[in-house]
Design a protein around this motif. Structure first.
Motif, short mmCIF file in Angstrom:
data_model
loop_
_atom_site.label_atom_id
_atom_site.label_comp_id
_atom_site.label_asym_id
_atom_site.label_seq_id
_atom_site.Cartn_x
_atom_site.Cartn_y
_atom_site.Cartn_z
N VAL A 2 0.47 -0.90 -0.44
CA VAL A 2 0.29 -0.09 -0.11
C VAL A 2 0.58 1.20 0.10
CG1 VAL A 2 -1.87 -1.33 1.10
CG2 VAL A 2 0.10 -0.10 2.50
N GLY A 3 2.05 1.14 0.00
CA GLY A 3 2.95 2.27 -0.01
C GLY A 3 3.49 2.84 -1.58
N GLU A 4 4.72 3.38 -1.81
CA GLU A 4 4.84 3.96 -2.88
C GLU A 4 6.75 2.83 -3.72
OE1 GLU A 4 4.63 8.41 -2.71
OE2 GLU A 4 2.39 8.40 -2.39
N THR A 5 6.64 2.42 -2.82
CA THR A 5 8.60 2.17 -2.85
C THR A 5 7.97 0.63 -2.92
OG1 THR A 5 8.39 2.18 -0.73
CG2 THR A 5 9.45 4.38 -2.18
N ASP A 6 8.60 -0.06 -3.18
CA ASP A 6 9.22 -2.02 -2.95
C ASP A 6 8.72 -1.60 -1.51
OD1 ASP A 6 9.71 -2.28 -6.16
OD2 ASP A 6 11.40 -2.42 -4.87
N LEU A 7 7.98 -3.57 -1.36
CA LEU A 7 7.18 -3.96 0.07
C LEU A 7 8.60 -5.21 0.51
CD1 LEU A 7 5.24 -3.61 2.45
CD2 LEU A 7 3.41 -5.38 1.08
N VAL A 8 9.59 -4.68 1.02
CA VAL A 8 10.75 -6.08 1.45
C VAL A 8 9.54 -6.58 2.62
CG1 VAL A 8 12.55 -6.75 2.20
CG2 VAL A 8 11.92 -4.47 0.09
N THR A 9 9.35 -8.15 2.53
CA THR A 9 8.95 -8.95 3.90
C THR A 9 9.84 -9.97 4.13
OG1 THR A 9 6.99 -8.21 3.11
CG2 THR A 9 6.86 -10.03 4.27
N VAL A 10 10.47 -10.83 4.91
CA VAL A 10 11.10 -11.60 5.29
C VAL A 10 10.41 -12.50 5.67
CG1 VAL A 10 13.02 -12.47 6.54
CG2 VAL A 10 12.93 -10.35 5.91
N MET A 11 10.15 -13.68 5.03
CA MET A 11 9.06 -14.40 5.55
C MET A 11 9.81 -15.89 6.25
SD MET A 11 6.27 -14.51 2.57
CE MET A 11 5.42 -13.23 2.35
N TRP A 12 9.08 -16.61 7.22
CA TRP A 12 9.57 -18.37 8.09
C TRP A 12 8.29 -18.53 7.06
CZ3 TRP A 12 7.41 -20.13 11.42
CH2 TRP A 12 7.72 -22.07 12.16
N VAL A 13 8.35 -19.78 6.91
CA VAL A 13 8.02 -20.99 7.23
C VAL A 13 8.43 -22.04 7.98
CG1 VAL A 13 8.46 -22.36 4.67
CG2 VAL A 13 6.29 -22.36 5.76
N ASN A 14 7.43 -23.16 8.55
CA ASN A 14 7.57 -24.15 9.52
C ASN A 14 8.36 -24.95 8.75
OD1 ASN A 14 4.84 -24.57 8.46
ND2 ASN A 14 5.06 -26.17 9.99
N GLU A 15 8.24 -25.84 7.24
CA GLU A 15 8.20 -26.56 6.65
C GLU A 15 9.04 -25.78 5.14
OE1 GLU A 15 4.34 -28.12 4.44
OE2 GLU A 15 4.85 -28.69 7.24
N CYS A 16 10.58 -27.03 4.77
CA CYS A 16 10.16 -26.59 3.43
C CYS A 16 9.34 -27.03 2.03
CB CYS A 16 11.52 -27.46 3.53
SG CYS A 16 12.91 -26.93 4.39
N PHE A 17 8.68 -26.18 1.52
CA PHE A 17 8.25 -26.36 -0.21
C PHE A 17 8.53 -27.66 -0.39
CE2 PHE A 17 6.71 -25.78 -4.05
CZ PHE A 17 5.18 -25.97 -4.05
N ASP A 18 7.65 -28.35 -0.50
CA ASP A 18 7.28 -29.57 -0.84
C ASP A 18 6.68 -29.65 -2.87
OD1 ASP A 18 7.17 -32.17 -2.03
OD2 ASP A 18 6.44 -33.04 0.11
N PRO A 19 6.66 -29.47 -3.66
CA PRO A 19 6.09 -29.92 -4.55
C PRO A 19 4.90 -30.50 -4.93
CG PRO A 19 8.41 -29.76 -5.36
CD PRO A 19 8.48 -29.72 -3.78
#
Length: 369
Positions: free
Chosen positions: A342-359
């Motif tokens: 919702v801002g005028e610049t890039d939004l940078v988010t650090v995301m932690w997830v409890n498990e590694c992605f499994d396709p």
């Protein structure tokens, strides 16, 4: 306190002197092979404690063992006795002193000199029979197989594993320093007249080689070694100290499109994964929910709006987040969620997830908030 350190340029000496200075000891007499021999006269007269670390362990000729490990010790102790200096003498010997080989014999002879000096003068003798030491500032092909493996593997050079099942007893330099500083304060760890470093680690040679290879591979699979294992933690720190100076950095795979980018930073089987998400102004990401997978969002730059809705409810919950106030937002299971810039610049988010992605089992279901 005036502290004399022989072998000051060696692996143990460099680490010891750095830690002595960290702890406020400033009167350190550093003696090396390159030092003017007349300095030893002055140092042995004025010192209050001796760390005798100098020695020979890989000479061109076996006779140098006795010259370096026995001869210099003789000279040092004679000068201390000449000046009536009853300073404690801490000497680094080796577990090889128990063996019938030129190196072991020279170390045993040095030990005997120090014990005899103690009986004659009353000076305290602190003799450490050390196992294989490892840590930063050690030398490959000289100090320890750990140094050789770390140096070579970091540079894509071959290593030799002659007997994978050979057992090694290893001791980390920081544990050595803690023990030595305790001895300096009058609290050495003593067993059967010898001093010991109480923390050691055992590993097979083949396991050691595979572990260090894994450190190198961790850059490719963005993994992190298991730091709960004390030996692994110490070995990884040692490995990093051997990285070529032009190889400190490495690239990550950025998944980029018109919306921004998503980049995985770290993946671990037991602690989940960390990613960096960049969103362009006005872009919404997410609009999905999970059964078991859970996340933490931390906006570090820009302004965002995180929206939630329990999948069986019409009520929308909103959290405004900003890089101006670092705040972690938990993403509970059973809530569809999204994050919009919702801002005028890039939004940078650090995301932690409890498990590694499994396709094969993504546990991610599209649903508009």
């Amino acid at each position: 306190m005036n502290i004399l350190v022989t072998g000051a340029n060696g692996f143990v000496g460099k680490n010891l002197i750095a830690e002595l200075k960290n702890r406020g000891f400033n009167n350190i007499f550093e003696f090396t092979r390159e030092s003017d021999s007349s300095l030893l006269e002055k140092y042995t007269k004025e010192c209050n404690f001796v760390f005798h670390l100098a020695g020979v362990n890989r000479p061109k000729d076996d006779k140098e063992f006795m010259e370096g490990n026995f001869g210099f010790t003789t000279k040092l102790l004679e000068l201390l006795k000449k000046h009536g200096n009853e300073s404690s003498v801490l000497v680094t010997s080796s577990i090889q002193a128990e063996k019938d080989n030129p190196y072991g014999k020279s170390k045993k002879a040095g030990e005997d000199l120090v014990f005899a000096h103690s009986i004659e003068t009353g000076a305290k003798a602190l003799v450490y029979r050390l196992p294989n030491l490892f840590g930063k500032w050690s030398k490959p092909n000289y100090n320890t197989v750990v140094a050789t493996y770390c140096h070579n593997i970091a540079r894509d050079l071959d290593i030799q594993v002659n007997n994978p099942d050979a057992n090694l007893t290893l001791c980390y330099i920081d544990d050595v320093l803690d023990e030595f500083l305790g001895a300096l304060e009058g609290k050495p760890t003593i067993q059967n007249n010898y001093c010991v470093v109480p923390i050691t680690h055992n590993i097979k040679l083949g396991e050691l080689a595979n572990l260090i290879r894994g450190f190198k591979e961790s850059r490719n699979n963005i993994g992190i070694p298991n730091m709960e294992n004390a030996l692994t933690k110490k070995l990884y720190s040692t490995y990093l100290s051997f990285l070529p100076e032009d190889k400190f950095s490495y690239d990550l795979k950025m998944n980029s499109d018109h919306r921004g980018s998503f980049t995985e930073f770290v993946r671990t089987p037991e602690r989940g994964q960390v990613s960096v998400n960049v969103s362009k102004p006005g872009i919404t990401k997410g609009n999905h929910w999970h059964h078991t997978k859970n996340e933490k969002f931390l906006v570090v730059s820009g302004e965002g709006l995180i929206r939630f809705r329990k999948i069986d409810s019409d009520e929308i919950i909103e959290y405004r987040v900003s890089g101006d106030k670092l705040q972690v937002v938990d993403i509970p299971t059973g809530y569809t969620h999204s994050i919009v810039n919702v801002g005028e610049t890039d939004l940078v988010t650090v995301m932690w997830v409890n498990e590694c992605f499994d396709p094969e089992k993504p546990d991610t279901y599209f649903l508009e908030v």
